[in-house]
Design a protein around this motif. Structure first.
Motif, mmCIF file in Angstrom:
data_model
loop_
_atom_site.group_PDB
_atom_site.id
_atom_site.type_symbol
_atom_site.label_atom_id
_atom_site.label_comp_id
_atom_site.label_asym_id
_atom_site.label_seq_id
_atom_site.Cartn_x
_atom_site.Cartn_y
_atom_site.Cartn_z
ATOM 1 N N ILE A 23 0.837 -1.200 0.000
ATOM 2 C CA ILE A 23 0.000 0.000 0.000
ATOM 3 C C ILE A 23 0.874 1.253 0.000
ATOM 4 C CG2 ILE A 23 -1.757 1.290 1.267
ATOM 5 C CD1 ILE A 23 -2.734 -1.326 -0.043
ATOM 6 N N GLY A 26 -3.668 6.592 0.611
ATOM 7 C CA GLY A 26 -5.106 6.454 0.649
ATOM 8 C C GLY A 26 -5.785 7.795 0.474
ATOM 9 N N TYR A 30 -10.678 4.846 -0.290
ATOM 10 C CA TYR A 30 -9.885 4.052 -1.226
ATOM 11 C C TYR A 30 -8.415 4.030 -0.808
ATOM 12 C CZ TYR A 30 -13.847 4.030 -4.421
ATOM 13 O OH TYR A 30 -15.087 3.827 -4.981
ATOM 14 N N LEU A 31 -7.773 2.894 -1.080
ATOM 15 C CA LEU A 31 -6.329 2.747 -0.927
ATOM 16 C C LEU A 31 -5.709 2.511 -2.296
ATOM 17 C CD1 LEU A 31 -6.143 0.497 2.254
ATOM 18 C CD2 LEU A 31 -5.343 2.859 2.074
ATOM 19 N N TYR A 39 -8.165 0.406 -4.607
ATOM 20 C CA TYR A 39 -8.914 -0.595 -3.853
ATOM 21 C C TYR A 39 -9.938 0.091 -2.947
ATOM 22 C CZ TYR A 39 -4.817 -3.321 -5.169
ATOM 23 O OH TYR A 39 -3.789 -3.919 -5.874
ATOM 24 N N ASP A 41 -11.886 0.162 0.315
ATOM 25 C CA ASP A 41 -11.487 -0.401 1.604
ATOM 26 C C ASP A 41 -12.690 -0.682 2.497
ATOM 27 O OD1 ASP A 41 -10.078 -1.195 3.814
ATOM 28 O OD2 ASP A 41 -9.626 0.839 4.485
ATOM 29 N N THR A 43 -12.150 -2.474 5.229
ATOM 30 C CA THR A 43 -11.449 -2.934 6.430
ATOM 31 C C THR A 43 -11.119 -1.798 7.397
ATOM 32 O OG1 THR A 43 -9.144 -2.652 5.681
ATOM 33 C CG2 THR A 43 -10.306 -4.641 4.945
ATOM 34 N N SER A 44 -10.921 -0.609 6.874
ATOM 35 C CA SER A 44 -10.485 0.575 7.630
ATOM 36 C C SER A 44 -9.355 0.248 8.620
ATOM 37 C CB SER A 44 -11.650 1.263 8.343
ATOM 38 O OG SER A 44 -12.327 0.438 9.242
ATOM 39 N N TYR A 53 -9.358 8.076 4.723
ATOM 40 C CA TYR A 53 -7.976 8.506 4.474
ATOM 41 C C TYR A 53 -7.953 9.946 3.974
ATOM 42 C CZ TYR A 53 -7.477 3.498 4.752
ATOM 43 O OH TYR A 53 -7.540 2.196 5.195
ATOM 44 N N LEU A 356 -11.109 -4.642 -0.523
ATOM 45 C CA LEU A 356 -10.443 -5.160 0.666
ATOM 46 C C LEU A 356 -11.480 -5.548 1.709
ATOM 47 C CD1 LEU A 356 -7.579 -2.523 1.105
ATOM 48 C CD2 LEU A 356 -7.616 -4.558 -0.349
#
Length: 394
Positions: A23, A26, A30-31, A39, A41, A43-44, A53, A356
């Motif tokens: 990574i 972000g 998004y990452l 991606y 996200d 998951t945070s 982010y 993710l």
């Protein structure tokens, strides 16, 4: 410079099974990896990046604090830390807070607080803490012992003494193990690492009533499901009960390390100078970021929005009639999807498709998106996930 996995293995302890990619940065929800692939996200950062982010206000607040005072130690007070303590206790309707650096450290503090309360009032021999089977409370020696999962107990014996475990939602088991040496019980409103397993409201209410009668302290570990994640300030607020001690971390910092032990009136003065401490606890930069989190997420309007988003995700999943989905559970934006297929396989296939997700327990895909995510972004991510599930033939 971008490092590959082999270089990483040369210098990092082999304690994680890293997923590709690497990574880079972000923005929003998004990452982006080092090849600039994007991606969504869900998951945070395992429930940490509650504001996503590059959140403008959070960046400005933490940056301004770094320019002023990055650390002063707890020998002195600073206004930012006091401001957070005041706001956090007011919103949580608790009396005082001890500020730490992580969830495990917060849970260690809660354990010490409970045992000292009992020692001060009843003397030696009343120090056992009950927790739940399938619980998770941290990775220090003591919080590992508090964790009710045998797989985490391998290799690290001997552990701190004074813990026993009860089955979730089993009041008879609780009564059987409520021996005269018990001083407290530690609960997660939703067992996150255990599989996103919410507690039963009637069980919690009956348990708390018994604890109050017997002066057994009720500790709620809100490290993962607190700070708005379930559509309430804390997960236990869904049960219409009060707690004696509440631990927080993860989403409170929105990316910076912070933890806290919130004390009710009953235990507010148990700790005396020298009883407990933390070098970095209450760090002003982390506290500056946490203030933005509380201002942004911990309002009735925000709680209502999070609840509606969670209901929207559940509706999308259940109405899909996807053949791989066995059950959808959770509260707010803490959602578990029990699947027929391997959750690890789902995670890897979703990653290939730009999404993710997390896993929990043996059979659950876990979703912990940033709490500022929009319905359109949720729909986009769920569509990816459903397509992935449809493509798996297990």
């Amino acid at each position: 410079m971008s490092y590959d996995f082999n270089e990483a293995k040369e210098c990092l302890v082999n304690s994680y099974n890293f997923l590709e990619p690497v990574i880079s940065y972000g923005n929003g929800v998004y990452l982006y990896d080092t090849n600039n692939n994007k991606y969504l996200d869900f998951t945070s950062g395992i429930g940490v990046n509650s504001l996503g982010y590059n959140h403008k206000t959070w960046i400005e607040s933490t940056t301004n604090q770094m320019k002023t005072l990055q650390h002063s130690s707890n020998i002195f007070l600073n206004n930012t830390t006091v401001k957070l303590a005041k706001k956090l206790t007011k919103i949580s309707e608790m009396s005082k807070v001890f500020l730490a650096n992580s969830g495990a450290e917060a849970n260690e503090g809660a354990i010490k607080l409970a045992r000292k309360y009992s020692y001060d009032k009843y003397g030696k021999g009343r120090s056992t803490i009950l927790s739940l089977v399938q619980s998770f409370h941290g990775r220090t020696i003591t919080t590992l012992k508090a964790t009710g999962q045998d797989k985490f107990h391998q290799y690290f014996f001997p552990f701190t003494e004074g813990f026993n475990y009860i089955n979730a939602n089993d009041l008879d088991d609780f009564k059987a193990k409520l021996t005269s040496d018990v001083c407290a019980i530690m609960l997660e409103a939703i067992q996150g690492e255990g599989g996103v397993l919410p507690l039963n409201k009637e069980f919690v209410q009956s348990l708390v009533e018994i604890c109050n009668e017997k002066d057994i302290l009720v500790i709620f570990d809100e490290v993962q499901c607190g700070i708005g994640r379930t559509g309430k300030m804390f997960g236990y607020n869904n049960f219409d009960i009060n707690a004696d001690i509440v631990t927080v971390a993860k989403g409170l910092g929105a990316g910076l390390p912070i933890g806290g032990v919130l004390c009710s009136k009953k235990v507010e003065n148990v700790f005396n100078p020298g009883d407990h401490g933390s070098t970095f606890g209450g760090n002003p930069v982390a506290c500056a970021g946490a203030l933005v989190v509380l201002d942004t997420l911990c309002t009735e309007k925000s709680f209502d929005e999070i609840s509606k988003k969670g209901a929207y995700v559940k509706d999308l999943l259940t109405k899909s009639n996807n053949h791989q989905i066995l059950e959808v559970r959770g509260m707010g934006l803490m959602i578990g999807i029990k699947t027929k297929c391997s959750p690890s396989l789902v995670q890897k296939e979703a990653l290939k498709n730009g999404l993710l997700v997390l896993t929990a327990g043996k059979d659950t895909v876990r979703l912990l998106p940033p709490l500022i995510i929009s319905n359109d972004e949720l729909k986009y991510g769920i569509d990816i996930l459903l397509n992935v599930l449809n493509s798996i033939n297990q």
